[in-house]
Enzyme design. Structure first.
Site, PDB file in Angstrom:
ATOM      1  N   TYR A 101       0.866  -1.187   0.000  1.00  0.00           N
ATOM      2  CA  TYR A 101       0.000   0.000   0.000  1.00  0.00           C
ATOM      3  C   TYR A 101       0.897   1.230   0.000  1.00  0.00           C
ATOM      4  O   TYR A 101       1.875   1.293   0.757  1.00  0.00           O
ATOM      5  CB  TYR A 101      -0.878   0.018   1.267  1.00  0.00           C
ATOM      6  CG  TYR A 101      -1.604   1.325   1.479  1.00  0.00           C
ATOM      7  CD1 TYR A 101      -2.938   1.472   1.096  1.00  0.00           C
ATOM      8  CD2 TYR A 101      -0.952   2.430   2.031  1.00  0.00           C
ATOM      9  CE1 TYR A 101      -3.603   2.681   1.259  1.00  0.00           C
ATOM     10  CE2 TYR A 101      -1.611   3.638   2.198  1.00  0.00           C
ATOM     11  CZ  TYR A 101      -2.929   3.760   1.811  1.00  0.00           C
ATOM     12  OH  TYR A 101      -3.574   4.966   1.966  1.00  0.00           O
ATOM     13  N   GLU A 189      -3.777   7.493  -3.537  1.00  0.00           N
ATOM     14  CA  GLU A 189      -3.587   6.181  -2.930  1.00  0.00           C
ATOM     15  C   GLU A 189      -3.464   5.071  -3.974  1.00  0.00           C
ATOM     16  O   GLU A 189      -4.188   5.064  -4.964  1.00  0.00           O
ATOM     17  CB  GLU A 189      -4.812   5.917  -2.042  1.00  0.00           C
ATOM     18  CG  GLU A 189      -4.731   4.707  -1.176  1.00  0.00           C
ATOM     19  CD  GLU A 189      -6.012   4.565  -0.359  1.00  0.00           C
ATOM     20  OE1 GLU A 189      -6.041   5.053   0.782  1.00  0.00           O
ATOM     21  OE2 GLU A 189      -6.973   3.964  -0.863  1.00  0.00           O
TER      22      GLU A 189
END
Ligand code: GDP
Ligand code: MN
Length: 376
Positions: A101, A189
């Site tokens: 991530y 993101e």
């Protein structure tokens, strides 16, 4: 403002961030040609503005073009957290060896952009932040100084196993940061930032949120706006020059100035009521705006009373009063109006309203108590 994954990936591509080929379709039949072009084996993904599509069944792998049609058919029309899927993205199915991530967020507290990175990608990051926060590495970036590259590489070394991957991740973070700053994002993101072969990281998902207040200087971003993000009332209000946000209470609010509007909503809550909306008619004097504000508020069937709170400076009370009179002449208002009107031209404004039989409060707390009682 939010955008879809496919839009975020296009933006990523403009910034040189590695994303795969993609196609967006609205009809299941179109999946065949798209899947064939993309190599047959594809991932079919719902394009909605909410997260957690995977868990909701909105992300499916298809083994060939026929299967892609079936998967697209299954996903199109699906309801994901209240949003109906009307578009799906097709992309070559990647083989995932590992999911990381990488995200950048604006931290208002420290006035910094914070890089968050973890080797526990793929999962819900909000959940990980609660259950295992230490697994998320945070790296604050000073906006004036920019990224300290050595420090960045140091942070990424703790997450990515090999020099080649660290280099790719550092390059991606720098490009994400440029996008973030140049486009006035509030969140960027990649989850999963996936290891698709031993040597290669790829953004398999992409999410970007923008600061609405900066959109005026990014017409290219504004063009990406999706109508489903905003209620029809919010869209119309914007066109009328009103700053409006729908809420779920029953007391309509019309106020001049955002600060006073917030304070008014606080008071409504304090006296036991619940606002149906935030509405700032703005500083300028314009009876038409009051009329439009009342029209928009009355579309909401939950509204049981309307509070008009004006503290006139640039806004002239007589203009507001004219707007209220215009509204009562043009529409059949079935809910009580409670009015507090003080400031510039208050005498003239009150005279206009008195002629129509309206009473006006001097004190805000009186007006709020009255409207809460009317709405009850
Ligand atoms: P989200 O649930 O809304 O965040 O949607 P994502 O795009 O992140 O997809 C959810 C999950 O589907 C990912 O974490 C992956 O595990 C899986 N996924 C997405 N794309 C692919 C792909 O190309 N290949 C494989 N094998 N899995 C994928
Ligand atoms: Mn994701």
């Amino acid at each position: 403002m939010k955008i879809h994954e496919y839009q975020a990936k296009e933006l990523f591509r403009d910034y040189g961030i590695a994303v795969g080929d993609q196609a967006v379709i609205t009809q299941a039949d179109e999946a065949r040609a798209a899947a064939e072009r993309l190599g047959g084996k594809v991932v079919v993904k719902a394009q909605v503005l909410v997260g957690g599509r995977g868990k909701a069944g909105g992300v499916k792998l298809a083994k060939d073009a026929d299967d892609a049609v079936a998967k697209a058919r299954a996903i199109l029309g699906m309801d994901i957290k209240g949003e109906t899927v009307d578009k799906v993205l097709l992309a070559p199915a990647a083989e995932i060896l590992k999911e990381y991530y990488v995200g950048l967020v604006m931290d208002r507290g420290t006035k910094k952009i914070v890089l968050m990175v973890t080797r526990e990608g793929g999962v819900d990051i909000e959940e990980l932040a609660v259950t295992d926060p230490d697994k998320i590495i945070k790296f604050p970036i000073d906006i004036a100084a920019g990224i300290d590259e050595d420090a960045l590489v140091g942070v990424l070394t703790d997450v990515f196993e090999k020099p080649g991957l660290i280099e790719q991740a550092a390059d991606t973070v720098k490009k994400l940061y440029n996008l973030f700053v140049e486009k006035d994002a509030t969140l960027v993101e990649i989850n999963p930032y996936a290891l698709v072969d031993e040597e290669t990281l790829e953004a398999l998902d992409a999410k970007v949120n923008f600061d609405d207040n900066a959109l005026f200087r990014h017409p290219d971003i504004e063009k990406m706006k999706n109508p489903e993000e905003y209620s029809q009332d919010e869209i119309d209000a914007k066109e009328f020059g009103l700053s409006f946000v729908s809420m779920d209470g029953d007391i309509g609010c019309i106020v001049n100035g955002a600060g006073l509007a917030m304070a008014t909503m606080d008071l409504v809550n304090l006296f036991g009521g619940r606002p149906a909306n935030f509405l700032d008619v703005g500083g300028s004097s314009n009876p038409g705006k009051v009329l439009n504000a009342i029209k928009i508020i009355l579309r909401n069937d939950n509204v049981r009373a309307i509070l008009i709170n004006i503290f006139g400076g640039i806004t002239r009370c007589d203009d507001i009063a004219k707007g209220i009179v215009m509204a009562t002449n043009q529409i059949d208002i079935k809910v009580p109006l409670v009015i507090r009107l003080v400031g510039t031209n208050q005498k003239e404004g009150r005279a206009i309203l008195a002629e129509k039989g309206f009473s006006v409060s001097d004190e805000l707390s009186d007006a709020v108590q009255k409207v809460v009682a009317e709405g009850a």
